[in-house]
Design an enzyme around this catalytic site. Structure first.
Site, mmCIF file in Angstrom:
data_model
loop_
_atom_site.group_PDB
_atom_site.id
_atom_site.type_symbol
_atom_site.label_atom_id
_atom_site.label_comp_id
_atom_site.label_asym_id
_atom_site.label_seq_id
_atom_site.Cartn_x
_atom_site.Cartn_y
_atom_site.Cartn_z
ATOM 1 N N HIS A 35 14.602 -14.034 11.419
ATOM 2 C CA HIS A 35 14.501 -14.427 13.228
ATOM 3 C C HIS A 35 13.103 -14.552 13.344
ATOM 4 O O HIS A 35 12.257 -15.151 14.600
ATOM 5 C CB HIS A 35 14.793 -12.401 14.065
ATOM 6 C CG HIS A 35 16.129 -12.611 14.470
ATOM 7 N ND1 HIS A 35 16.948 -12.070 15.071
ATOM 8 C CD2 HIS A 35 17.372 -13.259 13.364
ATOM 9 C CE1 HIS A 35 18.069 -12.198 14.709
ATOM 10 N NE2 HIS A 35 18.840 -13.405 13.971
ATOM 11 N N CYS A 72 0.888 -0.856 -0.277
ATOM 12 C CA CYS A 72 0.660 -0.171 0.209
ATOM 13 C C CYS A 72 1.244 1.070 -0.105
ATOM 14 O O CYS A 72 2.580 1.120 -0.208
ATOM 15 C CB CYS A 72 -1.193 -0.160 1.147
ATOM 16 S SG CYS A 72 -0.804 0.499 2.966
HETATM 17 C C1 RB5 Z 1 -4.072 5.061 0.352
HETATM 18 O O1 RB5 Z 1 -4.003 6.768 0.547
HETATM 19 C C2 RB5 Z 1 -3.037 4.947 2.240
HETATM 20 O O2 RB5 Z 1 -3.596 5.829 2.731
HETATM 21 C C3 RB5 Z 1 -3.004 3.433 1.972
HETATM 22 O O3 RB5 Z 1 -2.019 3.099 0.589
HETATM 23 C C4 RB5 Z 1 -1.927 2.872 3.383
HETATM 24 O O4 RB5 Z 1 -1.115 4.352 3.436
HETATM 25 C C5 RB5 Z 1 -2.531 2.800 4.301
HETATM 26 O O5 RB5 Z 1 -1.738 2.044 5.569
#
Ligand code: RB5
Length: 143
Positions: free
Chosen positions: A98, A65
């Site tokens: 680990h 993400c």
């Molecule tokens: C998306 O904008 C962002 O919040 C997501 O990709 C992530 O970083 C959340 O933890």
């Protein structure tokens, strides 16, 4: 190795690159999405990948993400999943040696494609040390 991967929109580009790295290494890849940079909710894809690892259907999972934080939070709610947020090589090595991490998380907005590729390659070939670490990871699932 059977690897399941997923991302939200902020990790989509890096996930596509990770997929190529995995295929080049000869792994079998299941991509649960997302499939574009249109805004989506990271828990949806984090759940799909973590569930696949928790059920034992996949040897390893990889999630991306923006920061890697949200994906780490959702993945570590699954018993049996040991998700490690690694935006550097040494963390990737230690998470395997680990912690026997079975799910790698990276922040698509924090690191570049070349480093991500090296992290993936290193993480997949690094073995768990076992020994004193075995009992410690067993304690994780007792919580
Ligand atoms: C998306 O904008 C962002 O919040 C997501 O990709 C992530 O970083 C959340 O933890």
């Amino acid at each position: 190795m059977k690897v399941i991967i997923g991302s939200d929109h902020a990790g989509f580009s890096m996930k596509s690159q990770v997929k190529t790295v995995l295929e080049d290494m000869g792994h079998s890849v299941e991509d649960v999405g997302c499939h574009s940079e249109d805004s989506v909710d990271y828990p949806v894809y984090g759940k799909a990948v973590a569930a696949g690892v928790a059920r034992g259907e996949f040897t390893k999972g990889i999630l991306v993400c923006g920061s890697g934080l949200g994906m780490s939070m959702i993945a570590n709610r699954f018993v049996g999943v040991r998700a490690a947020l690694c935006n550097d090589l040494y963390s990737a090595v230690l998470s395997r040696r680990h912690n026997d991490a079975n799910l790698l998380v990276m922040g698509g907005r924090l690191i570049g494609a070349d480093l991500a590729a090296e992290i993936v390659r290193t993480w997949l070939v690094t073995e768990f040390d076992g020994g004193r670490h075995q009992g410690r990871i067993a304690q994780l699932d007792e919580v």
